[in-house]
Design an enzyme around this catalytic site. Structure first.
Site, short mmCIF file in Angstrom:
data_model
loop_
_atom_site.label_atom_id
_atom_site.label_comp_id
_atom_site.label_asym_id
_atom_site.label_seq_id
_atom_site.Cartn_x
_atom_site.Cartn_y
_atom_site.Cartn_z
N ARG A 161 45.79 63.16 -4.36
CA ARG A 161 45.22 61.55 -4.14
C ARG A 161 46.45 61.12 -2.99
O ARG A 161 46.21 60.05 -2.12
CB ARG A 161 44.92 60.98 -4.86
CG ARG A 161 43.25 61.10 -5.85
CD ARG A 161 42.14 60.19 -6.08
NE ARG A 161 40.93 60.54 -6.31
CZ ARG A 161 39.80 59.91 -7.29
NH1 ARG A 161 40.87 58.56 -7.42
NH2 ARG A 161 38.87 59.96 -7.05
N ASP A 186 40.74 41.32 -8.48
CA ASP A 186 40.72 42.25 -8.23
C ASP A 186 42.51 42.15 -7.96
O ASP A 186 43.21 41.07 -8.11
CB ASP A 186 40.44 43.36 -7.44
CG ASP A 186 40.19 44.23 -7.65
OD1 ASP A 186 39.07 44.45 -7.74
OD2 ASP A 186 41.35 45.27 -7.71
#
Length: 272
Positions: free
Chosen positions: A36, A141
């Site tokens: 990733r 968030d």
């Protein structure tokens, strides 16, 4: 260039991620980290993960940490995901707020915004005269990138394809010209949502008024048990008596010590 990660490099990144976000990678996710983050290292023309760790730590703005967090965690979400929660909100919770015509809800890991907008749509669809109500939705968030996306309220048409066309028409503007293929959340939904960057690992949350509902879905799967326990008890503190906590269907509080009563799988109640 192919990258590999040493145990020391992996442990540094894993510890940073845990300390700053609560995400627990475990001891065997080296291949996930490499896969990733490889493209990011290439883009930055860095030779190894030691150099990347230094790059993250030297970035005083915190933007690179946010980027790393986004790459290592999953922000997958949909409108009306796990619909039973929204049915419960409409049928069981909202009628109890009828007298005051006010409801306060926190979407605590809102990602790109589908969850808080779904909450808002559920509320608007459930009451005959929404103008008489106060719908207050806090959407937070840890990632500034996904929050920016959420606040724009702009999505590709395929994101709303599974929704009834009449619901889409009531709550979204259709893109034309250069914006063809896009939909934008209408102002009445945006007006009842406040987006804010918050870290669930913070000792205190900047929330003064007691909440009716907390959504914390599909984020605690990344946390170890002590982190889950601390977080769930903080949610309990911020809910008013009679308030509810919703967690994701892949999650359970079975092994977590908490003061909630279990109403149904993934639905918990603070006794009135």
């Amino acid at each position: 260039m192919e990258y590999s990660i040493t145990k020391q490099e992996y442990d540094r990144i894993r510890t940073l991620l845990y300390d700053e976000s609560g995400i627990s990678l475990g001891e065997s996710k080296q291949s996930l980290v490499v896969s990733r983050l490889t493209k990011r290292l290439r883009d930055l023309q860095l030779d190894n993960f030691t150099a990347y760790y230094a790059y993250v730590m030297e970035d005083a703005s915190g933007e690179e940490f946010t980027r790393m967090l986004d790459l290592l965690s999953t922000n997958k979400t949909d409108f009306f995901r796990e619909p039973k929660h929204f049915e419960f909100l409409r049928e069981r919770i909202l009628p109890g707020c009828e007298q005051d015509k006010r409801i306060r809800i926190w979407s605590s890991a809102c990602s790109t915004g589908e969850e808080p907008y779904t909450i808002a749509m559920t509320l608007y669809e459930a009451v005959p005269n929404a103008a008489q109500w106060s719908f207050e939705i806090l959407a937070s968030d840890i990632s500034t990138r996904v929050l920016a996306h959420a606040a724009r309220g702009l999505y590709t048409e395929d994101r709303v394809r599974e929704m009834p066309p009449e619901v889409v028409k009531r709550h979204f503007l259709q893109g034309r010209g250069d914006s063809a293929g896009l939909v934008k959340v209408k102002p009445h939904l945006a007006a009842c949502i406040k987006f804010r960057r918050m870290n669930l690992m913070d000792e205190r949350f900047p929330i003064k008024a007691p909440l009716d509902v907390v959504f914390c879905r599909n984020v605690m799967i990344y946390f170890d048990r002590p982190t889950q326990e601390r977080l769930v008890n903080k949610f309990f503190h911020h809910l008013k008596p009679g308030g509810y906590l919703f967690i994701g269907h892949s999650e359970s509080l079975q092994w977590v010590s908490h003061p909630f009563k279990t109403v149904a799988p993934t639905i918990y109640w603070k006794e009135a």
